[in-house]
Design a protein around this motif. Sequence first.
Motif, mmCIF file in Angstrom:
data_model
loop_
_atom_site.group_PDB
_atom_site.id
_atom_site.type_symbol
_atom_site.label_atom_id
_atom_site.label_comp_id
_atom_site.label_asym_id
_atom_site.label_seq_id
_atom_site.Cartn_x
_atom_site.Cartn_y
_atom_site.Cartn_z
ATOM 1 N N GLN A 160 0.818 -1.212 0.000
ATOM 2 C CA GLN A 160 0.000 0.000 0.000
ATOM 3 C C GLN A 160 0.853 1.263 0.000
ATOM 4 O OE1 GLN A 160 -2.887 -0.449 3.260
ATOM 5 N NE2 GLN A 160 -4.375 -1.167 1.763
ATOM 6 N N ARG A 161 0.178 2.384 -0.287
ATOM 7 C CA ARG A 161 0.809 3.703 -0.317
ATOM 8 C C ARG A 161 0.224 4.522 0.830
ATOM 9 N NH1 ARG A 161 -1.844 4.513 -5.873
ATOM 10 N NH2 ARG A 161 -3.366 3.431 -4.560
ATOM 11 N N VAL A 162 1.092 5.088 1.646
ATOM 12 C CA VAL A 162 0.672 5.726 2.893
ATOM 13 C C VAL A 162 1.307 7.101 3.016
ATOM 14 C CG1 VAL A 162 0.721 5.544 5.421
ATOM 15 C CG2 VAL A 162 0.438 3.479 4.024
ATOM 16 N N VAL A 163 0.537 8.055 3.548
ATOM 17 C CA VAL A 163 1.063 9.364 3.927
ATOM 18 C C VAL A 163 1.012 9.475 5.446
ATOM 19 C CG1 VAL A 163 0.807 11.864 3.776
ATOM 20 C CG2 VAL A 163 0.211 10.448 1.829
ATOM 21 N N ALA A 206 -3.350 13.951 -5.826
ATOM 22 C CA ALA A 206 -4.693 13.508 -5.452
ATOM 23 C C ALA A 206 -4.900 12.046 -5.812
ATOM 24 C CB ALA A 206 -5.733 14.375 -6.156
ATOM 25 N N GLY A 207 -5.637 11.332 -4.964
ATOM 26 C CA GLY A 207 -6.050 9.965 -5.245
ATOM 27 C C GLY A 207 -4.938 8.948 -5.296
ATOM 28 N N GLU A 208 -3.772 9.273 -4.705
ATOM 29 C CA GLU A 208 -2.598 8.416 -4.844
ATOM 30 C C GLU A 208 -2.378 7.458 -3.678
ATOM 31 O OE1 GLU A 208 0.100 8.199 -7.118
ATOM 32 O OE2 GLU A 208 -1.190 9.233 -8.545
ATOM 33 N N PHE A 209 -3.122 7.624 -2.589
ATOM 34 C CA PHE A 209 -2.744 6.926 -1.366
ATOM 35 C C PHE A 209 -3.890 6.069 -0.813
ATOM 36 C CE2 PHE A 209 -0.056 10.634 -1.796
ATOM 37 C CZ PHE A 209 1.205 10.081 -1.619
ATOM 38 N N ASP A 210 -3.465 4.949 -0.215
ATOM 39 C CA ASP A 210 -4.416 4.037 0.417
ATOM 40 C C ASP A 210 -4.734 4.455 1.848
ATOM 41 O OD1 ASP A 210 -4.562 1.805 -1.674
ATOM 42 O OD2 ASP A 210 -2.396 1.981 -1.344
ATOM 43 N N ALA A 211 -3.838 5.200 2.472
ATOM 44 C CA ALA A 211 -4.061 5.603 3.864
ATOM 45 C C ALA A 211 -3.359 6.925 4.147
ATOM 46 C CB ALA A 211 -3.549 4.533 4.827
ATOM 47 N N ARG A 265 -8.787 14.274 -0.381
ATOM 48 C CA ARG A 265 -8.284 14.471 -1.743
ATOM 49 C C ARG A 265 -7.124 13.531 -2.057
ATOM 50 N NH1 ARG A 265 -4.153 16.988 -4.229
ATOM 51 N NH2 ARG A 265 -3.250 17.592 -2.223
ATOM 52 N N LEU A 266 -6.356 13.193 -1.036
ATOM 53 C CA LEU A 266 -5.174 12.357 -1.236
ATOM 54 C C LEU A 266 -5.517 10.883 -1.389
ATOM 55 C CD1 LEU A 266 -2.842 13.897 1.525
ATOM 56 C CD2 LEU A 266 -3.081 14.604 -0.873
ATOM 57 N N LEU A 267 -6.668 10.496 -0.869
ATOM 58 C CA LEU A 267 -7.020 9.074 -0.790
ATOM 59 C C LEU A 267 -7.641 8.547 -2.071
ATOM 60 C CD1 LEU A 267 -8.488 9.060 2.828
ATOM 61 C CD2 LEU A 267 -6.388 7.912 2.084
ATOM 62 N N CYS A 268 -7.277 7.317 -2.399
ATOM 63 C CA CYS A 268 -7.967 6.630 -3.478
ATOM 64 C C CYS A 268 -9.343 6.194 -2.975
ATOM 65 C CB CYS A 268 -7.151 5.431 -3.949
ATOM 66 S SG CYS A 268 -6.877 4.174 -2.674
ATOM 67 N N ARG A 269 -10.163 5.724 -3.862
ATOM 68 C CA ARG A 269 -11.509 5.307 -3.473
ATOM 69 C C ARG A 269 -11.425 4.202 -2.418
ATOM 70 N NH1 ARG A 269 -16.505 6.104 -5.352
ATOM 71 N NH2 ARG A 269 -18.088 4.519 -4.967
ATOM 72 N N ALA A 294 -13.123 5.463 6.681
ATOM 73 C CA ALA A 294 -12.919 5.239 5.243
ATOM 74 C C ALA A 294 -13.428 6.424 4.452
ATOM 75 C CB ALA A 294 -13.643 3.970 4.807
ATOM 76 N N SER A 295 -12.751 6.681 3.348
ATOM 77 C CA SER A 295 -13.218 7.713 2.415
ATOM 78 C C SER A 295 -14.090 7.050 1.353
ATOM 79 C CB SER A 295 -12.026 8.404 1.748
ATOM 80 O OG SER A 295 -12.485 9.290 0.746
ATOM 81 N N PRO A 296 -15.269 7.592 1.097
ATOM 82 C CA PRO A 296 -16.129 6.978 0.074
ATOM 83 C C PRO A 296 -15.619 7.224 -1.340
ATOM 84 C CG PRO A 296 -17.121 8.988 0.890
ATOM 85 C CD PRO A 296 -15.914 8.734 1.754
ATOM 86 N N GLY A 297 -14.595 8.060 -1.464
ATOM 87 C CA GLY A 297 -14.050 8.325 -2.792
ATOM 88 C C GLY A 297 -14.647 9.592 -3.377
#
Length: 278
Positions: A47-50, A112-117, A139-143, A275-278
């Motif tokens: 996964q990709r994390v910030v 934007a949309g690049e990270f899983d967490a 904004r940073l989170l993927c769906r 969770a982000s709904p996307g």
Amino acid sequence: MTEETRRKAALVGAFDRGAPTYDRLGVDFFGPPGTELVRRAGVRTGQRVVDVGCGRGAVLVPAARAVGVTGRVVGIDLAPTMVELTRAEVRAAGLSQVEVELGDAESPLLPAGEFDAVLGGFVVFLLPDPAAALRGYRRLLCRGGRIGITTFANQDPRFTEAMRRLAGHLPADRRQWPTSKQDALYATADLTAALLWEAGYRDVDVTEASFQSRFRDVEHWLAWVWSHGARSLLEQIPAQRLPVALAEVTPVVEGARSVDGDLLFTTTVRFAVAASPG
């Protein structure tokens, strides 16, 4: 410069000056909750994390271990010395999946949309507008990406009393520390959950756990206070009053002496994951 901007700059400066000893004094305070946050956020291999406000890596390093070499972890911090020291440590540890950059946890300049967490250990409540920051993290989170943050549910009462006594030695116009107008946002688990719901997150889960921290003596405890955000309080006490202030808190801190001789403080940490709904 607005008052909020001034306070933010002062806090960043305090963290920057404390960076060399921040979480490096042999005290299990930031590390165990950081590891637990990574676990509760469900960070997995690849996964990709910030990590916003990454400090010296209490969340960053366990996140790197969780994602492995096929994942990616980006840590940002607004204190340049924190960034410099943490970057050097992760490189020395061979954590090639980690990047550490100078950046503002309030508004990360990341794709934007690049990270899983998105993870934030003891940082969101320090921001001038935490609700806006939480909205921005979406904004940073993927769906279906997840956010995980920690706040303080309860400090050890001896720590709280020691801070209250120290604050009594501040100049008269600053004696409201450590309270702030944002405190009400985190007063209860329900309010913390509501903050995430209102920021647009779903499946919000807020839980608490207690952690113990040990100190050899009052001097060890005081060195630790100087190493983190509470440094901003100590630095505002007039130099001529500081010895009196420290003498006043000594019996309070000594009250934490355990049967094995260490000073033992218990902190209850609140974990909020959603969770982000996307």
